[in-house]
Design a protein around this motif. Structure first.
Motif, PDB file in Angstrom:
ATOM      1  N   PRO A  49     -14.670  -9.844  22.963  1.00 59.39           N
ATOM      2  CA  PRO A  49     -15.483  -9.610  24.171  1.00 59.39           C
ATOM      3  C   PRO A  49     -14.726  -8.841  25.250  1.00 59.39           C
ATOM      4  O   PRO A  49     -13.509  -8.985  25.376  1.00 59.39           O
ATOM      5  N   VAL A  50     -15.442  -8.047  26.037  1.00 57.63           N
ATOM      6  CA  VAL A  50     -14.797  -7.327  27.138  1.00 57.63           C
ATOM      7  C   VAL A  50     -15.406  -7.710  28.495  1.00 57.63           C
ATOM      8  O   VAL A  50     -15.037  -7.136  29.517  1.00 57.63           O
ATOM      9  N   SER A  51     -16.318  -8.678  28.488  1.00 56.40           N
ATOM     10  CA  SER A  51     -16.855  -9.136  29.778  1.00 56.40           C
ATOM     11  C   SER A  51     -17.119 -10.637  29.726  1.00 56.40           C
ATOM     12  O   SER A  51     -17.290 -11.222  28.642  1.00 56.40           O
ATOM     13  N   LEU A  52     -17.173 -11.236  30.914  1.00 52.19           N
ATOM     14  CA  LEU A  52     -17.452 -12.676  30.996  1.00 52.19           C
ATOM     15  C   LEU A  52     -18.857 -12.973  30.483  1.00 52.19           C
ATOM     16  O   LEU A  52     -19.112 -14.032  29.903  1.00 52.19           O
ATOM     17  N   ASN A  53     -19.748 -12.023  30.727  1.00 49.09           N
ATOM     18  CA  ASN A  53     -21.111 -12.143  30.213  1.00 49.09           C
ATOM     19  C   ASN A  53     -21.172 -12.463  28.737  1.00 49.09           C
ATOM     20  O   ASN A  53     -21.958 -13.286  28.287  1.00 49.09           O
ATOM     21  N   GLU A  54     -20.326 -11.741  27.988  1.00 47.87           N
ATOM     22  CA  GLU A  54     -20.341 -11.903  26.524  1.00 47.87           C
ATOM     23  C   GLU A  54     -19.909 -13.284  26.078  1.00 47.87           C
ATOM     24  O   GLU A  54     -20.163 -13.671  24.943  1.00 47.87           O
ATOM     25  N   ILE A  55     -19.181 -14.015  26.927  1.00 50.37           N
ATOM     26  CA  ILE A  55     -18.821 -15.387  26.518  1.00 50.37           C
ATOM     27  C   ILE A  55     -19.725 -16.394  27.239  1.00 50.37           C
ATOM     28  O   ILE A  55     -19.386 -17.568  27.382  1.00 50.37           O
ATOM     29  N   GLY A  56     -20.879 -15.893  27.671  1.00 50.32           N
ATOM     30  CA  GLY A  56     -21.910 -16.793  28.190  1.00 50.32           C
ATOM     31  C   GLY A  56     -21.753 -17.167  29.656  1.00 50.32           C
ATOM     32  O   GLY A  56     -22.388 -18.115  30.118  1.00 50.32           O
ATOM     33  N   LEU A  57     -20.920 -16.428  30.391  1.00 56.81           N
ATOM     34  CA  LEU A  57     -20.742 -16.754  31.807  1.00 56.81           C
ATOM     35  C   LEU A  57     -21.498 -15.760  32.673  1.00 56.81           C
ATOM     36  O   LEU A  57     -21.712 -14.619  32.276  1.00 56.81           O
ATOM     37  N   SER A  58     -21.890 -16.223  33.867  1.00 55.08           N
ATOM     38  CA  SER A  58     -22.608 -15.335  34.782  1.00 55.08           C
ATOM     39  C   SER A  58     -21.953 -15.418  36.145  1.00 55.08           C
ATOM     40  O   SER A  58     -20.903 -16.041  36.313  1.00 55.08           O
ATOM     41  N   ASP A  59     -22.630 -14.843  37.114  1.00 49.23           N
ATOM     42  CA  ASP A  59     -22.142 -14.845  38.484  1.00 49.23           C
ATOM     43  C   ASP A  59     -21.868 -16.273  38.987  1.00 49.23           C
ATOM     44  O   ASP A  59     -21.035 -16.489  39.858  1.00 49.23           O
ATOM     45  N   ASP A  60     -22.589 -17.243  38.409  1.00 45.21           N
ATOM     46  CA  ASP A  60     -22.417 -18.651  38.849  1.00 45.21           C
ATOM     47  C   ASP A  60     -20.976 -19.131  38.680  1.00 45.21           C
ATOM     48  O   ASP A  60     -20.559 -20.089  39.339  1.00 45.21           O
ATOM     49  N   SER A  61     -20.245 -18.512  37.751  1.00 41.93           N
ATOM     50  CA  SER A  61     -18.871 -18.984  37.484  1.00 41.93           C
ATOM     51  C   SER A  61     -17.849 -18.374  38.433  1.00 41.93           C
ATOM     52  O   SER A  61     -16.694 -18.761  38.446  1.00 41.93           O
ATOM     53  N   ARG A  62     -18.296 -17.392  39.203  1.00 44.20           N
ATOM     54  CA  ARG A  62     -17.363 -16.630  40.037  1.00 44.20           C
ATOM     55  C   ARG A  62     -16.483 -17.536  40.915  1.00 44.20           C
ATOM     56  O   ARG A  62     -15.259 -17.422  40.923  1.00 44.20           O
ATOM     57  N   SER A  63     -17.116 -18.472  41.627  1.00 40.78           N
ATOM     58  CA  SER A  63     -16.330 -19.248  42.602  1.00 40.78           C
ATOM     59  C   SER A  63     -15.328 -20.166  41.894  1.00 40.78           C
ATOM     60  O   SER A  63     -14.189 -20.318  42.355  1.00 40.78           O
ATOM     61  N   SER A  64     -15.729 -20.750  40.770  1.00 42.31           N
ATOM     62  CA  SER A  64     -14.773 -21.653  40.094  1.00 42.31           C
ATOM     63  C   SER A  64     -13.587 -20.848  39.536  1.00 42.31           C
ATOM     64  O   SER A  64     -12.445 -21.308  39.553  1.00 42.31           O
ATOM     65  N   ILE A  65     -13.855 -19.631  39.060  1.00 40.04           N
ATOM     66  CA  ILE A  65     -12.753 -18.804  38.541  1.00 40.04           C
ATOM     67  C   ILE A  65     -11.807 -18.424  39.681  1.00 40.04           C
ATOM     68  O   ILE A  65     -10.578 -18.573  39.575  1.00 40.04           O
ATOM     69  N   LEU A  66     -12.393 -18.004  40.797  1.00 41.27           N
ATOM     70  CA  LEU A  66     -11.550 -17.586  41.925  1.00 41.27           C
ATOM     71  C   LEU A  66     -10.725 -18.753  42.467  1.00 41.27           C
ATOM     72  O   LEU A  66      -9.547 -18.605  42.801  1.00 41.27           O
ATOM     73  N   GLU A  67     -11.365 -19.898  42.521  1.00 36.74           N
ATOM     74  CA  GLU A  67     -10.661 -21.104  42.994  1.00 36.74           C
ATOM     75  C   GLU A  67      -9.461 -21.409  42.098  1.00 36.74           C
ATOM     76  O   GLU A  67      -8.364 -21.719  42.559  1.00 36.74           O
TER      77      GLU A  67
END
Ligand code: NZQ
Ligand code: ZN
Length: 381
Positions: free
Chosen positions: A334-352
């Motif tokens: 995969p080359v994007s978070l989308n492809e592993i089933g993640l969306s914009d909703d995951s942004r804050s937890s990743i940044l944290e």
């Protein structure tokens, strides 16, 4: 060129039937063996029987710890350490991929001490000894078979820690490419990504010795040439051998000669994704690397173009990134978070998570603004 010191004591045994020397090799380190392996592939495909019969023929006594998971966890290391101590094992045989071998490295420190092995990984304590470790590799990817690093997760502290200590170099590593023909398509692809990522971490590290640049680019080129052929012919032992050797060379120290350090920022970011979402290691890297290169586009264009020229014969940063991404896609990583089933909703937890563990490179620093840009690229590239 930077000053550097080289040390690598691991004896590598590479090729078909090489495992026939396993018993006699292990015997020189002790009679009581802790055999460590994963969730069952080694039993399913017969590698376990092969190894056990070798050890038994040499009259060795075997104790076992199994169930090490991909993205290994400290709980398994602790449990295996207890079993090893209770049975006074003298040597460890690790049969598996990076997760099994990395766990075994930390177990080897735990058995030789009375401390909690996690305290070594977090630099709270300094280990003085390790019991000898012999590895039988079943997956080409990490280079752990010939280096002194181990990566283990601790969900109670929210960390995936990479720890390096010369005590953890395997004494001997057995690499029979035919042991890797059963690695499924997805993990074969992640392994190819991982070895390329190790080469890139070195390439973007501090110090640019020309001969090492060439060797590093050649390792990646070999993987780019033969990786796709292997993806279409998974049981081809000769192709498995090529990728296996590429993976060892990418992280056995060679690509860091003449350098102060590699960068390792992409690995740091990838490890946080694995910790949060249990993303396979190689998959995390094919998502992060294009994003990291986009971030560095105007900071280190010459370096990126040198890579692009060497690998693909292209002259611009954009083409280099495009070609690398296209390669990852071609082999199914995969080359994007989308492809592993993640969306914009995951942004804050990743940044944290990036912020909490202060994720950065050793050569190219990353700050919170960079983290935000990186997550954007990873979501939408
Ligand atoms: O658990 P089992 O049943 O054995 O199945 C494994 C696992 O599901 C399977 N597998 C392994 N060999 C097989 C096979 N299946 C069929 N046939 C075979 N011959 O493959 C799956 C993945 O195994 P794993 O060991 O997790 O993969 P890998 O070798 O990619 O290791 C990844 C781990 O290594 C760390 C990563 O962070 C990750 O935790 N790394 C270690 C490094 C080091 N020590 O230098 C550097 C790397 O950058 C990396 O960080
Ligand atoms: Zn890696």
């Amino acid at each position: 060129m930077e000053n550097f010191t080289v040390y690598n004591p691991t004896r590598l045994h590479f090729g078909g039937n090489i495992i026939n020397n396993l018993g006699t090799t292990v015997k020189q380190y002790g009679k009581r063996v802790l055999l460590v392996y994963g969730k069952g592939s080694v039993k399913k495909y017969g590698y376990y029987d092969h190894v056990v019969s070798q050890l038994q023929e040499s009259g060795l006594e075997i104790f076992e710890y199994s169930g090490i998971k991909p993205n290994p966890i400290i709980e398994d290391v602790e449990k295996a350490t207890i079993i090893g101590k209770q049975n006074n094992v003298e040597v460890i045989v690790a049969l598996g991929g990076g997760s099994v071998i990395d766990s075994a490295k930390i177990i080897s420190l735990g058995i030789a001490s009375n401390e909690n092995p996690w305290d070594f990984m977090t630099w709270k304590l300094t280990p003085q000894k390790a019991i000898p470790l012999v590895t039988v590799l079943t997956l080409a990817a990490t280079g752990t078979e010939m280096n002194a690093a181990a990566v283990v997760q601790n969900h109670s502290t929210g960390q995936k820690v990479g720890y390096v200590n010369p005590l953890m170099f395997p004494k001997d590593s057995f690499l029979d490419p035919s042991f890797t023909v059963t690695v499924p398509k997805n993990y074969t692809s992640y392994g190819i990504v991982d070895l390329i990522a190790h080469s890139l971490e070195a390439f973007f590290g501090q110090g640019e010795p020309s001969v090492i640049d060439q060797i590093t680019i050649d390792i990646i080129k070999d993987a780019i040439q033969f990786g796709p052929l292997l993806m279409d012919d998974l049981t081809n032992v000769e192709l498995r051998a090529k990728i296996m050797l590429d993976a060892t060379l990418a992280l056995n120290g060679l690509t860091s000669y003449g350098k102060k350090s590699g960068d390792w920022g992409v690995h740091g970011l990838g490890h946080e994704l694995s910790l949060l979402f249990d993303t396979p290691h190689g998959a995390s890297l094919s998502i992060v690397y294009p994003a990291w290169l986009k971030l560095q586009k105007n900071r280190i264009p010459k370096r990126i173009i040198k890579l692009g020229k060497g690998l693909f014969g292209v002259d611009t940063v954009d083409e280099t990134i495009e070609k690398l991404m296209a390669f990852f896609m071609k082999i199914g990583s995969p080359v994007s978070l989308n492809e592993i089933g993640l969306s914009d909703d995951s942004r804050s937890s990743i940044l944290e998570q990036f912020k909490k563990n202060n994720v950065s490179g050793m050569h190219h620093n990353l700050n919170e603004v960079d983290h935000k840009k990186l997550v954007n690229f990873m979501l939408f590239q």
